[in-house]
Design a protein around this motif. Structure first.
Motif, short mmCIF file in Angstrom:
data_model
loop_
_atom_site.label_atom_id
_atom_site.label_comp_id
_atom_site.label_asym_id
_atom_site.label_seq_id
_atom_site.Cartn_x
_atom_site.Cartn_y
_atom_site.Cartn_z
N GLU A 11 0.84 -1.20 0.00
CA GLU A 11 0.00 0.00 0.00
C GLU A 11 0.88 1.25 0.00
O GLU A 11 0.62 2.22 -0.72
N THR A 35 0.31 -5.15 -6.87
CA THR A 35 -0.50 -3.99 -6.53
C THR A 35 -1.70 -4.45 -5.70
O THR A 35 -2.06 -5.63 -5.73
N THR A 62 -5.61 -4.80 -4.85
CA THR A 62 -6.89 -4.86 -5.57
C THR A 62 -7.87 -3.91 -4.87
O THR A 62 -7.57 -3.39 -3.79
N GLU A 63 -9.02 -3.71 -5.48
CA GLU A 63 -10.05 -2.88 -4.83
C GLU A 63 -10.44 -3.47 -3.48
O GLU A 63 -10.59 -2.74 -2.50
N SER A 64 -10.62 -4.79 -3.44
CA SER A 64 -10.99 -5.40 -2.15
C SER A 64 -9.85 -5.30 -1.15
O SER A 64 -10.08 -5.13 0.04
N GLU A 98 -7.70 -2.79 -1.02
CA GLU A 98 -7.71 -1.40 -0.57
C GLU A 98 -8.81 -1.17 0.46
O GLU A 98 -8.59 -0.49 1.46
N ALA A 99 -9.99 -1.73 0.21
CA ALA A 99 -11.10 -1.58 1.16
C ALA A 99 -10.75 -2.25 2.49
O ALA A 99 -10.99 -1.69 3.57
N GLU A 147 -2.75 -8.21 -6.49
CA GLU A 147 -2.66 -8.89 -7.77
C GLU A 147 -1.25 -8.77 -8.29
O GLU A 147 -0.49 -7.90 -7.88
#
Length: 135
Positions: free
Chosen positions: A43, A91, A93-95, A97-98, A78
């Motif tokens: 992150e 990097t 993923t959206e999940s 990051e959430a 991913e």
């Protein structure tokens, strides 16, 4: 007992209990502290490689690979091939990051609780002092 021994004894007395408390929070998300630290690294640095993660975290590449594989399986990060096919870029993923936002809030709460008796200036001094340790 000399002061150096006392320092490291004190450090070890707080390290394990902190990790245990952190793992209780993280286990609700299927994570452990080693996985959380790698997720934090990804992150913080954005697109990165497993070699860079292992170097920054000070862990062996096979250990980093195992943890990264688990984070990939959970869908939190991913892996995409770079220009050089031997290097894969990691990097979030959206999940991922959430999840990171949610877990970071809980970890921040734990850290505020643990360090609640310290003034800001005291913590800055401790961070500076620990940053000077040569390992």
């Amino acid at each position: 007992m000399n002061i150096e021994q006392k320092f490291f004894d004190t450090y070890m007395e707080i390290y394990r209990p902190y990790i245990n408390r952190a793992n209780r929070i993280l286990s609700a998300y299927g994570l452990y502290s080693s996985q959380w630290l790698i997720l934090k690294d990804i992150e913080k640095h954005g697109k990165t490689s497993s070699v860079d993660v292992s170097r920054r975290r000070g862990i062996e590449k096979p250990t980093a690979t195992k943890v990264i594989k688990h984070l990939l399986e959970l869908g939190f990060i991913e892996s995409n091939p770079g220009e050089d096919r031997r290097i894969k870029h990691l990097t979030m993923t959206e999940s991922g990051e959430a999840l990171f936002v949610e877990v970071r809030a809980k970890m921040n709460e734990l850290q505020r609780e643990v360090l609640g008796d310290f003034e800001h200036e005291e913590l800055e001094g401790l961070v500076d002092a620990l940053g000077r340790i040569k390992l």
